[in-house]
Design an enzyme around this catalytic site. Structure first.
Site, PDB file in Angstrom:
ATOM      1  N   CYS A   2      42.635   5.536 -15.747  1.00  0.00           N
ATOM      2  CA  CYS A   2      43.823   6.202 -16.309  1.00  0.00           C
ATOM      3  C   CYS A   2      45.077   5.426 -15.943  1.00  0.00           C
ATOM      4  CB  CYS A   2      43.941   7.628 -15.768  1.00  0.00           C
ATOM      5  SG  CYS A   2      42.495   8.621 -16.075  1.00  0.00           S
ATOM      6  N   ARG A  27      44.307  -1.065 -19.722  1.00  0.00           N
ATOM      7  CA  ARG A  27      43.405  -0.381 -18.774  1.00  0.00           C
ATOM      8  C   ARG A  27      42.314   0.405 -19.480  1.00  0.00           C
ATOM      9  NH1 ARG A  27      46.527   0.376 -13.758  1.00  0.00           N
ATOM     10  NH2 ARG A  27      45.464   2.292 -13.248  1.00  0.00           N
ATOM     11  N   TRP A  74      41.394   7.768 -19.162  1.00  0.00           N
ATOM     12  CA  TRP A  74      40.048   7.172 -19.256  1.00  0.00           C
ATOM     13  C   TRP A  74      39.142   8.291 -18.759  1.00  0.00           C
ATOM     14  CZ3 TRP A  74      37.323   2.863 -20.748  1.00  0.00           C
ATOM     15  CH2 TRP A  74      36.089   2.656 -20.163  1.00  0.00           C
ATOM     16  N   ASN A 100      45.656  10.189 -11.815  1.00  0.00           N
ATOM     17  CA  ASN A 100      44.636   9.140 -11.928  1.00  0.00           C
ATOM     18  C   ASN A 100      43.807   9.218 -10.663  1.00  0.00           C
ATOM     19  OD1 ASN A 100      43.094   6.931 -12.504  1.00  0.00           O
ATOM     20  ND2 ASN A 100      44.602   5.437 -11.788  1.00  0.00           N
ATOM     21  N   GLY A 101      42.500   9.400 -10.812  1.00  0.00           N
ATOM     22  CA  GLY A 101      41.613   9.481  -9.643  1.00  0.00           C
ATOM     23  C   GLY A 101      40.533  10.514  -9.902  1.00  0.00           C
ATOM     24  N   GLU A 486      20.232 -11.787 -11.329  1.00  0.00           N
ATOM     25  CA  GLU A 486      21.625 -11.458 -11.649  1.00  0.00           C
ATOM     26  C   GLU A 486      22.555 -12.609 -11.284  1.00  0.00           C
ATOM     27  OE1 GLU A 486      23.102  -9.465 -13.362  1.00  0.00           O
ATOM     28  OE2 GLU A 486      25.183  -9.434 -12.665  1.00  0.00           O
ATOM     29  N   LYS A 490      25.015 -14.446 -13.976  1.00  0.00           N
ATOM     30  CA  LYS A 490      26.466 -14.590 -13.770  1.00  0.00           C
ATOM     31  C   LYS A 490      26.884 -16.041 -13.922  1.00  0.00           C
ATOM     32  CE  LYS A 490      27.816 -11.208 -14.123  1.00  0.00           C
ATOM     33  NZ  LYS A 490      26.699 -10.413 -14.477  1.00  0.00           N
ATOM     34  N   GLU A 493      26.400 -17.384 -17.635  1.00  0.00           N
ATOM     35  CA  GLU A 493      27.194 -16.785 -18.729  1.00  0.00           C
ATOM     36  C   GLU A 493      28.683 -17.129 -18.623  1.00  0.00           C
ATOM     37  OE1 GLU A 493      27.577 -12.522 -19.107  1.00  0.00           O
ATOM     38  OE2 GLU A 493      27.117 -12.229 -17.011  1.00  0.00           O
ATOM     39  N   HIS A 509       3.965 -21.899  -8.278  1.00  0.00           N
ATOM     40  CA  HIS A 509       3.271 -21.788  -9.583  1.00  0.00           C
ATOM     41  C   HIS A 509       4.043 -22.502 -10.680  1.00  0.00           C
ATOM     42  CE1 HIS A 509       0.461 -19.010  -7.795  1.00  0.00           C
ATOM     43  NE2 HIS A 509       1.473 -18.320  -7.307  1.00  0.00           N
ATOM     44  N   LYS A 608      31.596  -8.216 -24.907  1.00  0.00           N
ATOM     45  CA  LYS A 608      31.480  -7.275 -23.787  1.00  0.00           C
ATOM     46  C   LYS A 608      30.413  -6.226 -24.079  1.00  0.00           C
ATOM     47  CE  LYS A 608      32.239  -5.366 -19.894  1.00  0.00           C
ATOM     48  NZ  LYS A 608      31.623  -6.028 -18.717  1.00  0.00           N
TER      49      LYS A 608
END
Ligand code: AGP
Length: 613
Positions: A2, A27, A74, A100-101, A486, A490, A493, A509, A608
């Protein structure tokens, strides 16, 4: 997340509020609103959707006010509707709040206030604040004292701005964990969630610290401590950032900002989960998964793509370890085109940051069509996945702008860990004491991440050594094997370097044929039950002249003599290790990509959210 704006001074507040909200659009939001004092009353205007909808509601009216607040929402609690949009009023319409929170105890406060006769109009956690302030105003307190009393009852995080027609010449603002900045003008003040909306009016700002309340009027500003009510002296800073840097809160890229936001994203994620002791035992509020369904589960499918699939692989370890329910992890793009075994004792969970990934939605729809109960772990309220699932577990990571997922990933792991704990508790496999121990270990993670981030220069130095290499291999075993995957994702990409993640046990192997003096191997070697096995991998790489960067547990003294570089990670329980080991790998990818001059926040060929197959 938010966004909040506010103004008090001699100018017309309304255009200032609208312009300020526009500067906070980056945001991410799904609704917006403003409130201002006019002709003895409080006027509130709010809409769902874009700010242009709000402007349409306001333009054409000759509103004029010298004090007002605004908000872009948000959604975290409650759907993105006009009713749930901020600002929120008390029963009388005399007090209005933007927030906000996350208010962790909002449900209990709402129940208590309702029993005292307060009438709520929204589904949000925020509205409890306006009614709490009303309650203490009625008892004769002034606005500042009423806000202080209200904040004393709130658990959770907040950045707040409050106005009331009972005190039309002042605004009260407060902060705990969610940033709030005050811009200081000549006989006027500007309030915002970050400096971005302030820069066109002033560069002299005061950053509120946690548990501080400020009272603003045209004559001046006073800051108080929430707990003691004592006045505090605050320094004014002169901001030199330009608007672009300000949107990133001073970071050069959203990705780095979001890596650094992970401690708070994790706190917000567990704060957004309400577990209550119901008549039959522990309940997960608003999850729509009954005790009987849990006791009757025969299999869980986790379906996802990309980084979310890596989170799913880790979730398998968590659920099978804590709840002893068989878990199958599937790439959503595979699951949706095969014939998975599904019956009414099957639970399928779609894990997705955006909630719009076509393959994940396809997999969820397939599971549902074949009789499975379907949940989603998602970061975006009212996204397709949340609307189609039978139940939702939200990660409260806030908007993730960088294409490379970071804080959403670690927040997904927190959600999976809490879910696994909950399942284990309901199935009688996790005792009270163990439950508290596991929760306590989770709550130490944000600080451990902060310790890792404090040493990010060590990672930057490694990136400066190896950013020109052409191939990387990431090795892990057990619960860190998905972390190796992962780390490789990262790196590839955002830096476009070829990188692979591999299970250490697979080296002999095939992949060991790749090892030579040009290959950089990042080995994840936590002090756990397979530490020696990973040591074996490290030695076989060194024996073939490969370069080894090892991540291991703080306090380890053995590994340093065996590898080229060591980065130490704070100790945690095995199931939480992936969260801590992911952060240095995110930073390594970031700094290598920076050195290579790549477009870190929008890497080539990537989106995204992959809303097409
Ligand atoms: C991760 O860094 C990538 N951006 C990508 O793999 C992403 O995780 C994947 O597309 C899934 O997205 P989702 O979580 O929004 O479903």
């Amino acid at each position: 997340m938010c966004g909040i704006v506010g103004y008090i001074g001699d100018r017309n507040a309304i255009p200032i509020l609208l312009e300020g909200l526009k500067r906070l659009e980056y945001r991410g939001y799904d609704s917006a609103g403003i409130a201002f004092y006019e002709n003895g009353g409080i006027v509130v205007k709010k809409t769902v959707g874009k700010l242009s909808n709000l402007e349409s509601k306001i333009n054409g009216h000759e509103y004029r006010s010298t004090i007002g607040i605004g908000h872009t929402r948000w959604a975290t609690h409650g759907r993105p509707t006009e009713t749930n949009a901020h600002p929120h009023c008390d029963c009388s319409g005399r007090v209005v709040v933007v927030h906000n929170g996350i208010i962790e105890n909002h449900a209990l406060l709402r129940d208590a206030l309702t029993s005292e006769g307060h009438v709520f109009s929204s589904q949000t956690d925020t509205e409890v604040v306006s009614h709490l302030i009303e309650k203490y105003l009625v008892e004769g307190k002034d606005l500042r004292d009423a806000v202080l009393r209200a904040l004393g009852e709130i658990k959770g995080t907040f950045a707040l701005a409050v106005i009331s027609n009972l005190s039309p010449d002042r605004m009260v603002v407060a902060r705990r964990s969610s940033p709030l900045v005050i811009g200081c003008g000549r006989g006027e003040y500007f309030v915002a969630s970050d400096v971005t909306p302030l820069l066109r009016y002033t560069r002299d700002v005061i950053f509120l610290d946690d548990n501080e309340v400020a009272v603003l009027d045209k004559k001046g500003l006073e800051v108080f401590d929430v707990e003691s009510g004592c006045r505090k002296q605050k320094s004014t800073y002169h901001v030199t950032w330009d608007a672009d840097l300000a949107e990133k809160n001073g970071y050069p890229h959203f990705m780095l900002k979001e890596i650094h936001e992970q401690p708070q994203a994790i706190r917000n994620t567990w704060s957004g989960i309400t577990l209550v002791n119901g008549k039959d035992g522990l309940e997960w509020r608003d999850l729509n998964l009954s005790r009987d369904e849990i006791l009757n589960l025969s299999r869980i499918y986790l379906v996802a793509c990309g980084t979310s699939w890596h989170a799913s692989l880790i979730g398998k370890f968590m659920i099978e370890s804590l709840a002893r329910i068989p878990v199958e992890v599937d790439l959503a793009s595979e699951f949706r085109y095969r014939s998975p075994l599904i019956d009414k004792r099957t639970l399928t969970i779609g894990i997705t940051q955006s909630g719009e990934t076509a393959d994940t939605l396809g997999a969820m729809r397939k599971a549902k069509a074949e009789g499975s109960k379907v949940l989603t772990i998602c970061n975006v309220v009212e996204s397709s996945a949340t609307r189609e699932a039978d139940g939702v577990i939200y990660t409260h990571a806030g908007p993730e702008i960088g294409v490379a997922s970071t804080k959403a990933f670690t927040s997904q792991l927190v959600a999976l860990y809490m879910f696994a704990l909950f399942l284990g508790r309901v199935r009688g496999l996790v005792s009270d004491i163990l439950f508290c121990k596991f929760i306590s270990e989770l709550k130490s993670i944000p600080e451990s991440i902060e310790r890792v981030i404090e040493r990010e220069s060590e990672i930057e130095n490694l990136a400066n050594l190896y950013w020109e290499r052409k191939n990387f291999l990431f090795l892990g075993r057990g619960v860190t094997y998905p972390v190796a995957l992962e780390g490789a994702l990262k790196l590839k990409e955002i830096s476009y370097i070829h990188a692979e993640g591999y299970a250490g046990g697979e080296m002999k192997h095939g992949p060991i044929a790749l090892i030579d003096e040009d290959m950089v191997v990042v080995a994840l070697v936590p002090r756990n039950s397979i530490y020696e096995k990973m040591l074996g991998n490290v030695e076989e790489v060194k024996a073939r002249e490969g370069t080894v960067i090892a991540l291991t547990t703080l306090g380890d003294r053995y590994l340093r003599s065996k590898v080229d570089h060591v980065f130490y990670v704070p100790k945690s329980n095995d199931l939480l290790t992936p969260i801590l080991y992911a952060v240095p790998l995110q930073l390594l990818a970031y700094y290598i990509a920076r050195n290579r001059g790549c477009d870190i926040d929008q890497p080539r060929n990537l989106a995204k959210s992959v809303t097409v197959e």
